[in-house]
Design a protein around this motif. Structure first.
Motif, short mmCIF file in Angstrom:
data_model
loop_
_atom_site.label_atom_id
_atom_site.label_comp_id
_atom_site.label_asym_id
_atom_site.label_seq_id
_atom_site.Cartn_x
_atom_site.Cartn_y
_atom_site.Cartn_z
N MET A 1 0.85 -1.18 0.00
CA MET A 1 0.00 0.00 0.00
C MET A 1 0.90 1.24 0.00
N SER A 2 0.72 2.07 -0.99
CA SER A 2 1.52 3.29 -1.11
C SER A 2 0.87 4.40 -0.30
N SER A 3 1.71 5.26 0.25
CA SER A 3 1.15 6.38 1.02
C SER A 3 1.28 7.69 0.24
N ASN A 4 1.55 7.61 -1.06
CA ASN A 4 1.74 8.80 -1.87
C ASN A 4 0.42 9.39 -2.32
N VAL A 5 -0.40 9.81 -1.36
CA VAL A 5 -1.67 10.48 -1.66
C VAL A 5 -1.48 11.96 -1.42
N ILE A 6 -1.84 12.77 -2.42
CA ILE A 6 -1.78 14.21 -2.25
C ILE A 6 -3.11 14.81 -2.70
N LEU A 7 -3.40 15.98 -2.17
CA LEU A 7 -4.57 16.74 -2.58
C LEU A 7 -4.09 17.98 -3.32
N ARG A 8 -4.79 18.32 -4.37
CA ARG A 8 -4.50 19.56 -5.08
C ARG A 8 -5.82 20.18 -5.52
N ASP A 9 -5.76 21.44 -5.92
CA ASP A 9 -6.96 22.10 -6.41
C ASP A 9 -7.52 21.36 -7.62
N VAL A 10 -8.82 21.37 -7.75
CA VAL A 10 -9.49 20.74 -8.89
C VAL A 10 -9.18 21.55 -10.14
N SER A 11 -8.89 20.84 -11.21
CA SER A 11 -8.66 21.47 -12.51
C SER A 11 -9.74 20.98 -13.48
N GLU A 12 -10.06 21.78 -14.46
CA GLU A 12 -11.06 21.36 -15.45
C GLU A 12 -10.62 20.08 -16.15
N ASP A 13 -9.31 19.84 -16.22
CA ASP A 13 -8.80 18.61 -16.84
C ASP A 13 -9.16 17.37 -16.03
N ASP A 14 -9.52 17.54 -14.75
CA ASP A 14 -9.92 16.41 -13.91
C ASP A 14 -11.34 15.93 -14.23
N LEU A 15 -12.16 16.81 -14.75
CA LEU A 15 -13.58 16.50 -14.91
C LEU A 15 -13.85 15.28 -15.78
N PRO A 16 -13.18 15.08 -16.91
CA PRO A 16 -13.44 13.86 -17.68
C PRO A 16 -13.14 12.58 -16.88
N ILE A 17 -12.14 12.65 -16.01
CA ILE A 17 -11.82 11.48 -15.17
C ILE A 17 -12.91 11.28 -14.13
N TYR A 18 -13.35 12.36 -13.49
CA TYR A 18 -14.46 12.26 -12.54
C TYR A 18 -15.68 11.66 -13.23
N PHE A 19 -15.95 12.12 -14.44
CA PHE A 19 -17.12 11.64 -15.17
C PHE A 19 -17.03 10.13 -15.38
N GLU A 20 -15.88 9.66 -15.83
CA GLU A 20 -15.70 8.22 -16.04
C GLU A 20 -15.83 7.45 -14.73
N GLN A 21 -15.26 7.98 -13.66
CA GLN A 21 -15.33 7.29 -12.37
C GLN A 21 -16.77 7.16 -11.88
N GLN A 22 -17.58 8.19 -12.10
CA GLN A 22 -18.95 8.14 -11.58
C GLN A 22 -19.89 7.36 -12.48
N LEU A 23 -19.40 6.83 -13.59
CA LEU A 23 -20.22 5.95 -14.43
C LEU A 23 -20.26 4.52 -13.89
N ASP A 24 -19.34 4.18 -13.00
CA ASP A 24 -19.23 2.82 -12.48
C ASP A 24 -20.48 2.45 -11.68
N LYS A 25 -21.15 1.40 -12.10
CA LYS A 25 -22.42 0.99 -11.46
C LYS A 25 -22.22 0.56 -10.00
N THR A 26 -21.15 -0.14 -9.71
CA THR A 26 -20.89 -0.57 -8.34
C THR A 26 -20.64 0.64 -7.44
N ALA A 27 -19.86 1.58 -7.93
CA ALA A 27 -19.58 2.78 -7.14
C ALA A 27 -20.85 3.59 -6.91
#
Length: 159
Positions: A1-27
């Motif tokens: 398990m890696s501990s390399n988790v960081i938080l950064r400001d949201v960028s518009e470039d993140d939105l397509p990834i968020y969109f794909e992630q929220q399409l997951d039926k199990t999630a």
């Protein structure tokens, strides 16, 4: 398990990834309280445009080893400050949510702070409890993802 988790400001470039992630039926099932139609890009974009333009909402992208793992935010809901997060399913079980929430709580110093989780979302409840939240109530509401009423716990991070 890696501990390399960081938080950064949201960028518009993140939105397509968020969109794909929220399409997951199990999630969606686990989150329970989701968009009526997660595949509707117009609604998704309008939702995120409101979030990005609202300075009262604290929003961060969660990065694990250089990849967008999800997002976390704090906003007012039902008259109380609340925290919410979404982790892409491919990142589940790696401690990402716990580390991200722990870091986020150093950014958001509003207390008490609330969170909500479907009663059967044991993993999310565990994340919240590891970060100091305690169950303080219950509620229920209609879940678009499940097409039924779902019971949830309300959790509180005290002063």
């Amino acid at each position: 398990m890696s501990s390399n988790v960081i938080l950064r400001d949201v960028s518009e470039d993140d939105l397509p990834i968020y969109f794909e992630q929220q399409l997951d039926k199990t999630a969606n099932y686990m989150a329970a309280f989701t968009a009526k139609d997660p595949s509707d890009k117009v609604v998704f974009k309008a939702h995120w445009e409101k979030i990005l333009n609202d300075e009262r909402i604290i929003k961060k992208t969660i990065i694990l080893n250089g990849e967008v793992a999800g997002q976390i935010s704090s906003f007012e809901q039902f008259g109380e400050p609340e925290v919410s997060y979404w982790i892409g399913r491919e990142f589940w079980g790696k401690g990402v949510a716990t580390r991200a929430l722990s870091q986020f709580l150093n950014v958001v110093n509003i207390r008490p702070l609330y969170a909500r989780a479907a009663k059967d979302n044991i993993a999310s409840i565990r994340v919240l409890e590891k970060c100091g939240f305690r169950i303080c109530g219950e509620d229920k509401g209609f879940s678009n993802a499940r097409s039924e009423e779902v019971e949830e716990f309300i959790l509180k991070l005290p002063l």
